[in-house]
Design a protein around this motif. Structure first.
Motif, mmCIF file in Angstrom:
data_model
loop_
_atom_site.group_PDB
_atom_site.id
_atom_site.type_symbol
_atom_site.label_atom_id
_atom_site.label_comp_id
_atom_site.label_asym_id
_atom_site.label_seq_id
_atom_site.Cartn_x
_atom_site.Cartn_y
_atom_site.Cartn_z
ATOM 1 N N ILE A 98 0.933 -1.160 -0.076
ATOM 2 C CA ILE A 98 0.019 -0.151 0.053
ATOM 3 C C ILE A 98 0.740 1.145 0.153
ATOM 4 O O ILE A 98 1.588 1.375 0.837
ATOM 5 C CB ILE A 98 -0.895 0.058 1.246
ATOM 6 C CG1 ILE A 98 -1.830 -1.120 1.354
ATOM 7 C CG2 ILE A 98 -1.597 1.383 1.285
ATOM 8 C CD1 ILE A 98 -3.030 -1.097 0.376
ATOM 9 N N THR A 147 -14.512 1.399 -0.375
ATOM 10 C CA THR A 147 -15.443 2.499 -0.101
ATOM 11 C C THR A 147 -15.933 2.431 1.326
ATOM 12 O O THR A 147 -15.823 1.097 1.804
ATOM 13 C CB THR A 147 -16.467 2.726 -0.969
ATOM 14 O OG1 THR A 147 -17.490 1.595 -0.947
ATOM 15 C CG2 THR A 147 -16.212 2.859 -2.522
ATOM 16 N N LYS A 155 0.547 5.651 -0.372
ATOM 17 C CA LYS A 155 -0.368 6.659 -0.267
ATOM 18 C C LYS A 155 0.582 7.945 -0.167
ATOM 19 O O LYS A 155 1.277 8.095 0.537
ATOM 20 C CB LYS A 155 -1.433 6.766 0.813
ATOM 21 C CG LYS A 155 -2.213 8.100 0.835
ATOM 22 C CD LYS A 155 -3.286 8.110 -0.090
ATOM 23 C CE LYS A 155 -3.952 9.377 -0.440
ATOM 24 N NZ LYS A 155 -4.729 9.458 -1.543
ATOM 25 N N THR A 215 -8.603 -2.662 -4.790
ATOM 26 C CA THR A 215 -7.513 -1.793 -4.844
ATOM 27 C C THR A 215 -7.774 -0.773 -4.282
ATOM 28 O O THR A 215 -6.876 0.070 -3.599
ATOM 29 C CB THR A 215 -7.252 -1.630 -6.583
ATOM 30 O OG1 THR A 215 -8.720 -1.096 -7.022
ATOM 31 C CG2 THR A 215 -6.587 -2.677 -7.318
ATOM 32 N N SER A 216 -9.081 -0.461 -3.843
ATOM 33 C CA SER A 216 -9.435 0.398 -2.975
ATOM 34 C C SER A 216 -10.943 0.070 -2.353
ATOM 35 O O SER A 216 -11.523 -0.647 -3.154
ATOM 36 C CB SER A 216 -9.346 1.957 -3.668
ATOM 37 O OG SER A 216 -10.415 2.123 -4.314
ATOM 38 N N SER A 261 -7.252 3.670 5.013
ATOM 39 C CA SER A 261 -7.027 2.974 3.855
ATOM 40 C C SER A 261 -8.050 1.708 3.901
ATOM 41 O O SER A 261 -8.717 1.393 3.162
ATOM 42 C CB SER A 261 -5.664 2.311 3.487
ATOM 43 O OG SER A 261 -4.907 3.724 3.460
ATOM 44 N N GLY A 283 -11.811 2.789 3.930
ATOM 45 C CA GLY A 283 -12.491 3.566 2.782
ATOM 46 C C GLY A 283 -12.396 4.945 2.623
ATOM 47 O O GLY A 283 -12.869 5.641 1.877
ATOM 48 N N MET A 318 -8.072 6.781 -0.407
ATOM 49 C CA MET A 318 -7.856 5.680 -1.506
ATOM 50 C C MET A 318 -6.432 5.748 -1.771
ATOM 51 O O MET A 318 -5.612 6.635 -1.992
ATOM 52 C CB MET A 318 -8.594 6.364 -2.849
ATOM 53 C CG MET A 318 -9.541 5.189 -3.209
ATOM 54 S SD MET A 318 -10.112 6.013 -4.899
ATOM 55 C CE MET A 318 -11.791 6.392 -4.503
ATOM 56 N N PRO A 319 -5.703 4.532 -1.459
ATOM 57 C CA PRO A 319 -4.261 4.438 -1.852
ATOM 58 C C PRO A 319 -3.942 4.734 -3.294
ATOM 59 O O PRO A 319 -4.701 4.391 -4.295
ATOM 60 C CB PRO A 319 -4.207 3.184 -1.358
ATOM 61 C CG PRO A 319 -5.209 2.283 -0.773
ATOM 62 C CD PRO A 319 -6.365 3.202 -1.186
ATOM 63 N N ASN A 320 -2.688 4.978 -3.631
ATOM 64 C CA ASN A 320 -2.264 5.382 -5.016
ATOM 65 C C ASN A 320 -1.897 4.144 -5.449
ATOM 66 O O ASN A 320 -2.112 3.827 -6.623
ATOM 67 C CB ASN A 320 -0.983 6.106 -4.897
ATOM 68 C CG ASN A 320 -1.543 7.574 -4.396
ATOM 69 O OD1 ASN A 320 -1.251 7.724 -3.270
ATOM 70 N ND2 ASN A 320 -1.903 8.442 -5.193
#
Lengths: 322, 492
Positions: free
Chosen positions: B9, B71, B11, B68-69, B48, B51, B54-56
């Motif tokens: 992960i 909510t 961010k 991948t992300s 993360s 939700g 949102m991780p890059n």
């Protein structure tokens, strides 16, 4: 760097438009009514507009201070009513000297403002509620004193304030000009005027910068009362009769003028010079619409719309910058 | 079996990497502690998982299902529950109504209060909690409110419960009860992700510990195979890489500020002194009482006990104005909320604390005001085309310099800096350090509150460490050591 300079140039232009756009609106309105009616662009009529708005202009200075502070003063209209009734009662029923009567009633108006400020600062109640309650109380008191009957028959000398002229200029207009000048001076030149902006912009930061926030609130609400009191005296002298509903709804008209003049309803932003334009726009609108035979109720619709647009514009600006 | 896996992960925020390629595995039924200094990346990691962020890049795997992300809805429906430090409860509703908020059990159109109370009681019974489901939440103590939050998460079928500093607001009896509930949760197969600064409870409750530092995972260790000292080493063990500007030896023997037994505003029995020409650092974790102490000194909060001597004379400011007049200045922590007047110019912001001094008969001496602003613009290098520019148009670092200018203009003897370099870039940071040096070389004194270990060690002549509203340790420069400071800071 050139690109940055350009950006700065447009930013300044936008800034200039934001600052003075209200005068463009005023000019457009004047232009419109000049074409649409025969009698608008006559020096007599223009002077008439100025005299009609003078009471509004006088009271709007104190109201603008309150808005800058992030507050509101709904009691302004009722203070005007009370000033009318009490001053009239002093002169007619007590046979008091007009000067003394004026001084006493204006002092009373200032004290009412101070009371608003004291409650807001110390009990930390929302200004809307404090001044609403104060408005209801004062309206009641005014009615109790007048018993709903108009008071009239003032000394002749008293009429000078509202009906006299200084050269070609009506005295109410002179008073308005002086008070707006004082208002602008307070905001631009004095340290306590600067404090109005600071407290309205960020009360916590103002406090931590050593500003005595409570004192600022006392002062601002007292000034709102003072200027409302002076406006009340001018109205009384103009109408020559004190009735217990003369100030009804006045606060909303003042609010409209101030917001039109770019005083932010969230506090901290605004200039007196633009409030002048706001006041004049309202005056021109009223006068022009009368000349165009627009009915009173249509006028209300138009004025309400103007208020809505002005506040919407202010809120949109706010969202953009924050 | 791994119930939750975080894989690589990352961010990024503008100018800072909050999480850098972090991978952690959480086993079903374990209590897994996340530890690290302020700003190590714990909050971003939780967010993360819930939700909120949102991780890059990277993946989150919940029971084999890859995302991948997330909510907030997805996170909740996959069994992740969070107990934040701030509760999301409605005080004027009952315990049961809160637990089923937004998911009320209904009988036709009517809310079935009895059924909800019954369901709530079942959850409480399971974990041996004595709360009346019909009580109003506002009538409960903080400790019980927290248990209601936990019950709420469990009623949503949470199988992974993230707890963010859960014991921080609790009394020790309440904390004991919380520990019991955590043990029961573990036994029933719920995975606990436990974030805490308190070493004692980490060692008591958790099976494994993951250490984060500067957005990176340092290590995951078994709790039974480590000890407090090793853990602190992992948390702080970075090289001091930034160099701090040198300053001349300037500490005088004269004591400027002497604080004795200061109490109030959440702190108690604070005693320390600062000499002229000295930088005293205040270290500690967030909420340890450093800002609160500063507020007491500055008259921004009410003192209940204690004396403060400034230059040998007693001062007890009741308002910031009195503090300013006696020679104390405070550059506050929250620049936007407590410092800058955003809609005003640099000039107005600079002169704000001395306006009355530069006024005659209420009228501001405009020339003097302008001169003041120009002087500080030059001397502390505020980057702006004009002092008539609004402060909100400046970068964070330059805004901070304007606020500092405001306080220098008040000609103080003691300047309190509260997190002076938070959120500003490296260049501006080093300029602020230079400024602090210039102040003490000029014979002034500085109290510097900082949560950045490097900064507080790099800048201070002495460090006082606070923990839970009290002073827990004090070090001279020759004894500065990250582990010692961290140990003092995380004492219970």
């Amino acid at each position: 760097m050139g690109h940055l300079e350009n950006l700065k140039g447009t930013a300044n232009a936008v800034d200039f438009a934001k600052r003075n756009g209200i005068y463009v609106v005023l000019l457009v309105l004047i232009g419109f009514f000049s074409f649409a009616t025969e009698n608008f662009l006559v020096s007599n009529n223009l002077m008439n507009v100025a005299r009609q708005v003078s009471m509004l202009g006088i009271a709007s200075v104190g109201f603008a201070f309150v808005l800058l502070l992030g507050g509101i003063d709904l009691s302004v209209g009722s203070v005007i009513t009370l000033v009318n009734v009490v001053c009239g009662w002093f002169m007619v029923n007590q046979g008091m000297n007009p000067v003394l009567a004026i001084v006493l009633t204006v002092a009373m108006a200032t004290l009412i403002g101070f009371a608003n400020g004291w409650i807001i600062a110390n009990i930390q109640m929302p200004p809307l509620i404090v001044t609403l309650a104060m408005m209801i109380i004062i309206e009641g008191v005014a009615f109790l004193i007048s018993k709903g009957v108009p008071i009239y028959g003032f000394p002749e000398s008293f009429a000078v304030i509202g009906q006299g002229y200084l050269g070609p200029i009506p005295i109410p207009v002179v008073i308005m000009a002086v008070i707006m000048g004082i208002g602008a001076f307070i905001l631009n030149k004095t340290y306590f005027g600067r404090y109005f902006y600071a407290v309205g912009g960020n009360e916590e930061a103002a406090k931590l910068s050593g500003i005595k926030v409570k004192n600022v609130k006392y002062l601002v609400y007292s000034l709102s009362g003072l200027f409302a009191g002076i406006a009340g005296i001018v109205i009384l002298s103009r109408t020559n009769s004190a009735t217990s509903n003369v100030g009804e709804g006045f606060e909303l008209e003042i609010l409209t003028a101030c917001v039109l003049g770019g005083i932010s309803v969230t506090g901290g932003v605004g200039r007196i010079s633009n409030v002048v334009a706001g006041v004049l726009i309202l005056g021109v609108l009223s006068n022009g619409m009368v000349l165009l035979n627009v009915t009173e109720f249509t006028q209300m619709v138009i004025k309400g719309t103007v208020l809505l647009i002005a506040v919407a514009f202010d809120c949109m600006q706010h969202r953009k910058t924050s | 079996m791994n119930i939750l896996e975080l894989k690589n992960i990352t961010k990024k925020y503008p100018g800072v990497i909050a999480l850098n390629d972090v991978s952690i595995e959480f086993v079903k039924g374990e209590a897994h502690a996340l530890v690290g200094e302020n700003g190590a990346g714990k909050s971003t990691l939780i967010k993360s998982c819930t939700g909120a962020v949102m991780p890059n890049s990277g993946k989150i795997v919940i029971e084999g299902e890859e995302f991948t992300s997330l909510t907030p809805q997805l996170s909740e429906s996959h069994g992740i529950g969070v107990i934040y430090q701030e509760f999301n409860l409605v005080g004027e509703l009952s315990v049961a109504e809160n637990i089923f908020l937004g998911r009320a059990i209904r009988k036709g159109l009517v809310v079935d209060k009895k059924a909800m109370a019954r369901e709530a009681a079942k959850i409480f019974e399971q974990f041996n909690i004595d709360i009346d489901p019909n009580a109003l939440v506002s009538s409960l103590t903080v400790g019980y409110q927290q248990l209601v939050e936990i019950a709420k998460a469990l009623s949503q079928k949470a199988r992974i419960l993230i707890m963010d500093e859960p014991s921080a607001p609790l009394t020790s009896a309440e904390a004991e009860r919380l520990y019991e509930v955590v043990e029961k949760l573990k036994a029933s197969g719920v995975t606990i992700i436990y974030i805490s600064h308190r070493m004692e409870e980490i060692f008591r409750l958790t099976e494994r510990i993951t250490v984060l530092r500067d957005g990176q995972k340092i290590d995951t260790v078994k709790t039974s195979e480590t000890n407090m000292n090793d853990l602190v080493k992992l948390m702080v063990g970075r090289e001091l890489k930034e160099t701090y500007p040198q300053r001349k030896a300037c500490i005088s023997d004269e004591v400027l500020l002497d604080v004795k037994n200061l109490s109030g505003n959440g702190v108690s029995d604070i005693s320390f002194h600062i000499r002229k020409g000295e930088v005293l650092g205040f270290a500690g974790l967030i909420g340890a009482g450093r800002t609160e102490t500063a507020e007491l000194l500055f008259g921004a909060a009410k003192r209940t006990e204690g004396t403060v001597l400034l230059n040998g004379k007693e001062v007890s400011p009741k308002t910031p104005r009195e503090a300013i007049d006696s020679g104390i200045a405070l550059v506050p922590e929250d620049r936007k909320g407590k410092g800058a007047l955003m809609d005003m110019t640099i000039r107005s912001n600079t002169s704000m604390a001395v306006l009355e001094r530069i006024s005659k008969c209420f009228v501001i001496d405009a020339k003097e005001e302008r001169r003041l602003a120009e002087e500080y613009k030059q001397s502390i290098r505020i980057k702006t085309p004009s002092v008539e520019q609004k402060i909100k148009n400046l970068s964070g670092g330059n805004q901070q310099k304007v606020i500092i200018a405001r306080w220098l203009a008040s000609e103080p003897e003691l300047v309190i800096f509260d997190e002076p370099t938070r959120g500003i870039d490296v260049g501006a940071k080093s300029e602020i350090y230079t400024l602090v040096n210039a102040l003490v070389e000029d014979g002034k004194s500085v109290l510097m509150i900082s949560s950045e270990m490097e900064e507080v060690m790099g800048m201070s002549d002495r460090i006082v460490v606070l923990c839970d509203g009290k002073i827990s340790g004090s070090l001279d420069r020759k004894d500065f050591n990250q582990e010692t400071i961290m140990n003092f800071a995380s004492q219970k």
